[in-house]
Write a protein that holds these residues in place. Structure first.
Motif, short mmCIF file in Angstrom:
data_model
loop_
_atom_site.label_atom_id
_atom_site.label_comp_id
_atom_site.label_asym_id
_atom_site.label_seq_id
_atom_site.Cartn_x
_atom_site.Cartn_y
_atom_site.Cartn_z
N LEU A 78 0.83 -1.20 0.00
CA LEU A 78 0.00 0.00 0.00
C LEU A 78 0.86 1.25 0.00
O LEU A 78 0.49 2.27 -0.57
CB LEU A 78 -0.92 0.00 1.22
N MET A 125 -15.29 14.29 -12.68
CA MET A 125 -15.69 14.23 -11.27
C MET A 125 -15.29 12.88 -10.66
O MET A 125 -14.80 12.82 -9.54
CB MET A 125 -17.21 14.36 -11.15
N ALA A 126 -15.51 11.81 -11.43
CA ALA A 126 -15.19 10.48 -10.92
C ALA A 126 -13.70 10.35 -10.66
O ALA A 126 -13.29 9.86 -9.61
CB ALA A 126 -15.66 9.42 -11.92
N SER A 129 -12.65 12.17 -7.66
CA SER A 129 -13.07 11.55 -6.41
C SER A 129 -12.26 10.29 -6.11
O SER A 129 -12.12 9.92 -4.95
CB SER A 129 -14.57 11.23 -6.42
N ILE A 130 -11.69 9.65 -7.13
CA ILE A 130 -10.80 8.51 -6.83
C ILE A 130 -9.44 9.01 -6.40
O ILE A 130 -8.72 8.33 -5.67
CB ILE A 130 -10.59 7.58 -8.04
N VAL A 132 -8.42 10.92 -4.28
CA VAL A 132 -8.19 11.02 -2.85
C VAL A 132 -7.63 9.71 -2.27
O VAL A 132 -6.95 9.71 -1.25
CB VAL A 132 -9.49 11.44 -2.13
N TYR A 133 -7.89 8.59 -2.96
CA TYR A 133 -7.36 7.32 -2.46
C TYR A 133 -5.84 7.31 -2.40
O TYR A 133 -5.26 6.72 -1.49
CB TYR A 133 -7.82 6.15 -3.34
N MET A 136 -4.99 9.01 0.79
CA MET A 136 -5.44 8.28 1.98
C MET A 136 -4.64 7.01 2.20
O MET A 136 -4.20 6.72 3.31
CB MET A 136 -6.92 7.92 1.84
N ILE A 137 -4.44 6.24 1.11
CA ILE A 137 -3.71 4.98 1.25
C ILE A 137 -2.27 5.26 1.65
O ILE A 137 -1.73 4.62 2.56
CB ILE A 137 -3.79 4.19 -0.06
N TRP A 140 -2.10 6.37 5.30
CA TRP A 140 -2.36 5.31 6.28
C TRP A 140 -1.22 4.30 6.29
O TRP A 140 -0.78 3.85 7.35
CB TRP A 140 -3.67 4.60 5.95
N LEU A 152 -6.43 12.13 6.56
CA LEU A 152 -7.82 12.34 6.95
C LEU A 152 -8.28 13.74 6.58
O LEU A 152 -9.40 13.94 6.11
CB LEU A 152 -7.98 12.11 8.45
N SER A 155 -8.96 13.80 2.83
CA SER A 155 -10.19 13.16 2.36
C SER A 155 -11.41 13.95 2.78
O SER A 155 -12.32 14.15 1.98
CB SER A 155 -10.26 11.74 2.89
N SER A 156 -11.44 14.46 4.03
CA SER A 156 -12.64 15.20 4.44
C SER A 156 -12.77 16.48 3.63
O SER A 156 -13.87 16.86 3.21
CB SER A 156 -12.62 15.50 5.94
N ILE A 159 -13.97 15.53 -0.01
CA ILE A 159 -15.38 15.14 -0.06
C ILE A 159 -16.27 16.36 0.12
O ILE A 159 -17.25 16.55 -0.60
CB ILE A 159 -15.69 14.09 1.03
N ILE B 57 -19.15 4.96 -9.69
CA ILE B 57 -17.80 5.27 -9.22
C ILE B 57 -17.81 6.52 -8.34
O ILE B 57 -17.22 6.54 -7.26
CB ILE B 57 -16.83 5.43 -10.41
N ILE B 58 -18.53 7.57 -8.79
CA ILE B 58 -18.52 8.82 -8.01
C ILE B 58 -19.11 8.58 -6.63
O ILE B 58 -18.52 8.95 -5.61
CB ILE B 58 -19.33 9.92 -8.73
N GLY B 62 -16.10 6.76 -4.82
CA GLY B 62 -15.50 8.05 -4.54
C GLY B 62 -15.94 8.69 -3.25
O GLY B 62 -15.20 9.47 -2.67
N PHE B 70 -12.16 6.27 6.03
CA PHE B 70 -11.97 7.31 7.02
C PHE B 70 -12.28 6.78 8.42
O PHE B 70 -11.47 6.88 9.34
CB PHE B 70 -13.00 8.39 6.65
N MET B 73 -9.92 3.95 9.52
CA MET B 73 -8.59 4.46 9.87
C MET B 73 -8.61 5.12 11.24
O MET B 73 -7.67 4.98 12.01
CB MET B 73 -8.15 5.49 8.83
#
Lengths: 343, 164
Positions: A78, A125-126, A129-130, A132-133, A136-137, A140, A152, A155-156, A159, B57-58, B62, B70, B73
């Protein structure tokens, strides 16, 4: 157009878009330091090559040469996946942006857009939104409290601002009546730039773009004064480079999206009066698009060296209590006006 | 060609869905679930439902999965703090899930499969979807919108610290 020609043309276009993204991201790092230096009355990088233009190359070589450290306690797979996702998602958005109209060569029309899917905006948009992984990954897997906090926060923040951004796009789509980026760019000939019809929507989109790319004043995920380096604290060598590079590619791509959605894309007012040949006009269109993109990249940097960083609660207040109500209000206004016009 | 792609994607979807259940680490479970959503989105694209694929996906990959990630974690789950469930609880869970599966299979078996044309060209395009939703299925659409609104208000109420 034969099948093999089609494949070759698409591959060439993809490679060109990819290389341009990388080169622009590379030179954005140089431009950022030069702009910062200009605003702070300094010289900026000026040692590597004339005016320091080889500085990005030197930085890149440094990144590759540095020792690569993967923390013992981290999850290795990861840990490597994080920056890879960040880089991958920032590179694939360029596929739906119309970089120009089309070139007519050897009896075929070559569209300067990799693919025109009829839901182009939603694709962007999609992908955001991915994106952010990656953060995050990575945050973490580093197994570090500062990294986790940075992840964190990222991601917040992403979103929260995606909601307002989506609503701004809904208002834009109500105005344009299509989700295809090609059609949206083609609609804005002459002075019909969407920014004149959607000023509030553009403002919301701009603020959200800053938040989505984690740029100052919203760079809380990596705010150095509180979190050391944020989500990339544990990263070294080219994996750190990937995170930093992804940010600059994101900046380039979001500048391209803003130019396409609100500032006419490859269109320029009065250029239709010149009666140029289609190919010259197409090439000029690409030049205009890139001029707009460079302006927005400069704008990103301008803001970075002018506005200080927000506090996290201020960021959340701005997102949820100001931008979202404002964008809902704007969607309602746009809907009402569209209904009045098309009745 | 399309059929093979569909089967491969389906295989990946089922495989990663199984890995969601079998992996020990909750973070890995969530990442496998994200993979499942991507495989399903790929299936949607092959069925010409591009809008559904992207929205899948969104919304799921997403937004919802990011929130799951979140929370997990922040909880910082590991082997020491994992609560040990009794055999009875596990048995009850298996029976409940099995009953749900019976209901799902039963409803799928009774459904009218003639209406579906898997490879028709523009069934899932956004224009057609909009026309169907706001014309033929307007009432269910609006009712589900109200349902979502109610759920949202409920979530905000639950999230409030001090209710006067």
């Amino acid at each position: 157009m034969t099948f093999s020609l089609f494949i070759i043309y698409k591959i060439v276009l993809v490679v060109v878009v990819f290389l341009i993204s990388l080169v622009i991201a590379m030179y954005s790092t140089y431009a950022e330091r030069k702009v910062a230096a200009f605003m702070q009355d300094r010289l900026g990088p000026n040692r590597a090559g004339p005016f320091g233009i080889l500085q990005p190359v030197a930085d890149g070589v440094k990144m590759f040469m540095k020792e690569e450290i993967i923390p013992q306690v981290s999850n290795k797979f990861l840990f490597i996946l994080g920056p890879s996702i960040a880089m991958f998602t920032s590179c694939i958005t360029g596929a739906v942006i119309p970089w120009g109209t089309s070139l007519h060569l050897f009896g075929h029309d070559f569209s300067l857009q990799v693919t025109d899917i009829n839901i182009g905006i939603l694709y962007i948009m999609a992908v955001t939104s991915i994106g952010v992984y990656g953060i995050m990954i990575g945050g973490w897997a580093s197994n570090n409290k500062y990294s986790l906090l940075g992840a964190l926060r990222a991601s917040s923040q992403m979103i929260s601002y995606e909601v307002a951004m989506g609503l701004a796009i809904i208002a834009l789509v109500m105005h344009t009546g299509t989700l295809s980026l090609k059609a949206i760019a083609a609609q804005q000939v002459g002075w019909h730039w969407n920014v004149f019809y959607q000023p509030v929507g553009f403002l919301i989109f701009l603020v959200c773009a800053f938040a989505e790319t984690n740029r100052t004043p919203f760079d809380l995920p990596e705010s150095d004064s509180e979190l050391i380096g944020g989500y990339h604290t544990e990263y070294s060598s080219m994996k750190l480079g990937f995170y930093l590079f992804a940010e600059y590619i994101n900046m380039f791509i979001s500048s391209a999206i803003m130019s396409t959605l609100y500032f006419g894309g490859y269109n320029m007012p009065l250029i239709g009066r010149l009666h140029l040949s289609p190919n010259t006009a197409a090439i000029l269109g690409v030049v205009f698009l890139f001029a707009k993109i460079f302006f927005f990249i400069f704008f990103f940097m301008w803001v970075r060296w002018t506005v200080p960083r927000f506090r996290f609660d201020q960021l959340m207040n701005l997102g949820w209590k100001i931008l979202i109500p404002l964008s809902i209000f704007w969607v309602a206004i746009t809907g009402f006006v569209t209904l009045m016009i098309h009745r | 060609m399309t059929l093979y792609l569909f089967l491969i994607l389906g295989f990946f979807a089922v495989l990663s869905a199984l890995m969601v259940v079998f992996s020990k680490n909750p973070i890995h479970s969530i990442l496998y679930l994200v993979l499942t959503f991507f495989a399903i989105a790929g299936e949607y694209v092959l069925l010409n439902a591009q809008f559904l694929a992207i929205v899948n996906i969104i919304v799921y990959a997403g937004a919802i999965m990011v929130l799951f990630l979140f929370v997990v974690m922040l909880l910082n789950l590991n082997h020491e703090t994992e609560p040990h469930k009794s055999m009875l609880r596990k048995l009850i869970a298996v029976i409940a899930a099995g009953l749900l599966m019976v209901v799902l299979v039963g409803s799928l078996k009774g459904a009218d499969t003639m209406a579906i044309q898997p490879f028709s060209h523009n069934a899932g395009l956004i224009e057609n979807l909009g026309k169907v939703l706001f014309d033929q299925f307007l009432l269910p659409f609006e009712v589900s919108a109200v349902l979502f609104l109610a759920a949202m208000v409920g979530a905000v109420m639950l999230g409030k610290k001090d209710i006067k």
